[in-house]
Design a protein around this motif. Structure first.
Motif, PDB file in Angstrom:
ATOM      1  N   MET A 186      44.985  45.350  46.150  1.00 56.24           N
ATOM      2  CA  MET A 186      43.968  45.943  45.144  1.00 56.24           C
ATOM      3  C   MET A 186      42.751  46.760  46.199  1.00 56.24           C
ATOM      4  N   PRO A 245      42.110  52.152  48.458  1.00 58.04           N
ATOM      5  CA  PRO A 245      41.423  53.035  47.602  1.00 58.04           C
ATOM      6  C   PRO A 245      42.260  53.727  46.678  1.00 58.04           C
ATOM      7  N   HIS A 249      44.052  53.125  44.318  1.00 59.21           N
ATOM      8  CA  HIS A 249      43.954  52.475  42.866  1.00 59.21           C
ATOM      9  C   HIS A 249      42.623  52.604  42.209  1.00 59.21           C
ATOM     10  N   GLN A 250      41.626  52.633  42.927  1.00 60.03           N
ATOM     11  CA  GLN A 250      40.243  53.254  42.557  1.00 60.03           C
ATOM     12  C   GLN A 250      40.210  54.566  41.849  1.00 60.03           C
ATOM     13  N   ARG A 251      41.231  55.412  42.697  1.00 63.32           N
ATOM     14  CA  ARG A 251      41.072  56.581  42.189  1.00 63.32           C
ATOM     15  C   ARG A 251      42.157  56.854  40.973  1.00 63.32           C
ATOM     16  N   LYS A 280      42.088  54.580  38.539  1.00 61.67           N
ATOM     17  CA  LYS A 280      41.246  54.095  37.609  1.00 61.67           C
ATOM     18  C   LYS A 280      40.312  55.114  37.097  1.00 61.67           C
ATOM     19  N   ALA A 281      39.732  56.016  38.287  1.00 63.62           N
ATOM     20  CA  ALA A 281      38.658  56.951  37.870  1.00 63.62           C
ATOM     21  C   ALA A 281      39.221  58.072  37.094  1.00 63.62           C
ATOM     22  N   GLU A 284      39.569  57.066  33.566  1.00 61.73           N
ATOM     23  CA  GLU A 284      38.288  57.264  32.905  1.00 61.73           C
ATOM     24  C   GLU A 284      37.846  58.554  32.773  1.00 61.73           C
ATOM     25  N   TYR A 311      45.034  45.187  35.970  1.00 60.14           N
ATOM     26  CA  TYR A 311      44.133  45.667  36.775  1.00 60.14           C
ATOM     27  C   TYR A 311      43.784  47.445  36.234  1.00 60.14           C
ATOM     28  N   ASN A 320      42.965  47.171  32.529  1.00 63.10           N
ATOM     29  CA  ASN A 320      41.995  46.663  32.185  1.00 63.10           C
ATOM     30  C   ASN A 320      41.827  46.089  30.776  1.00 63.10           C
ATOM     31  N   ILE A 341      36.895  40.343  44.778  1.00 64.17           N
ATOM     32  CA  ILE A 341      37.237  41.407  43.827  1.00 64.17           C
ATOM     33  C   ILE A 341      38.349  40.766  42.954  1.00 64.17           C
TER      34      ILE A 341
END
Length: 334
Positions: free
Chosen positions: A127, A130, A132-134, A136-137, A140, A189, A192, A302
């Motif tokens: 998790m 980075p 995975h955050q990309r 999700k972005a 979005e 994750y 979501n 997290i």
């Protein structure tokens, strides 16, 4: 508490020696000061890794008042017992996945931690990369339109199955609870959203009774679907895809980017172009620093206890599906 969390380790498991303990040593806010083993190897490993104290029982680590927190890389079937014991000794906890073997067990661990005001995190270290955050972005931002499907595969060929604890059913073995738990976690994750049903098939080893391979199909209230594969019989893969109406995101090193020098890739494909972004990190060090920061600052990590509970509910439902050869409705209420 000092500005460094002082960690003890319960067992000399290979993941502890090869990955997690060295990562804690690289962390700025953590240090491993004790290790324990029932096999008599604690002193040998402590000397090799530069650990101050070696104990021949797990209880000695828990009784050591200089230790703030413990890392538990024991067999899956022992996670619940030693997490609860650690909580009642006022030790914060990092426990390997899966946190326990049932959602009821997770609730018991949760209550022990609440009663003793200690932090716990299940070690889904992926998790913190980075990439995975990309992903999700991008979702979005609408980069692939409306999300329709998630696909994940985590497999490897288990060569030493005659002696590997992953093949012992009573210890919580099987591909689903091992690598498959990552697939389930990432599905929840990244999307979501919680799945509402699962249909799973598995190849069961006749001798041990564990699942060698599981292939599972999930549905969501939103209409999104997901397909997940775990296996001890396939060539190594650890990737996922998110497929939308206008494009697709592929993450080829989703769960073990450390096997590629920490490299993560996010590949975005649409009808008009393909774009690859790369990300680097020290995954296990980031895990060590994250949970230690949470402990030092009394902040929820997290990967929350609620998340661990919900993940276990999905794993239980998946097991029930391939065991009883039926589609299972997933109850997501705690």
């Amino acid at each position: 508490m000092t500005q460094k969390v002082r960690w003890g380790v319960l067992s000399t498991a290979s993941i502890a020696q090869n990955h997690v303990i060295p990562a804690f040593m690289r962390a700025e806010n953590a240090e491993v000061v004790a290790i324990s083993s029932l096999s008599g190897r604690a002193e040998e490993v402590a000397e090799a890794l530069g650990i101050e104290k070696a104990y021949d029982s797990y209880h000695e680590v828990l009784d050591d008042e200089t230790i703030d927190a413990v890392y538990i890389p024991l067999p899956n079937s022992l996670h619940k017992e030693w997490a609860i014991r650690a909580a009642y000794k006022k030790k914060h906890i990092l426990v390997e996945k899966p946190m326990a073997l049932s959602s009821t067990d997770v609730l018991e661990i949760k209550q022990a931690c609440l009663d003793n005001d200690v932090m716990i995190m299940e070690a889904f270290m992926y998790m913190l990369h980075p990439q995975h955050q990309r992903v999700k972005a991008l979702i979005e931002e609408g980069a692939i339109g409306e999300v329709k499907h998630f696909e994940s595969t985590f497999t490897f060929y288990l060569a030493d199955r005659d002696s590997n604890i992953r093949m012992e059913k009573e210890l919580g073995g099987g591909s689903l609870y091992d690598v498959g738990s990552y697939n389930v976690h990432a599905m929840r994750y990244i999307l979501n959203e919680e799945p509402i049903s699962v249909r799973s098939d598995a190849v069961i080893d006749e001798a041990s009774g564990v699942d060698l391979t599981s292939v599972s199909y999930y549905t969501f209230k939103s209409g999104v679907t997901a397909s997940l594969t775990s296996s001890f019989d396939h060539f190594h893969q650890n990737a996922y895809k998110v497929i939308g109406t206008e494009g697709m995101i592929t993450v080829p090193y989703a769960y073990r980017p450390d096997n590629h020098g920490g490299l993560g890739e996010v590949i975005l494909q649409t009808n008009t172009y393909t774009k690859t972004e790369t990300f680097m990190n020290d995954l296990y060090r980031d895990e060590a620093e994250h949970i230690s920061y949470a402990i030092l600052n009394n902040q929820e990590p997290i990967n929350t206890l609620t998340n661990s509970y919900q993940n276990m509910r999905v794993l239980e439902s998946t097991t029930a599906s391939f065991t009883h050869n039926e589609t299972v409705t997933i109850d997501n209420d705690e």
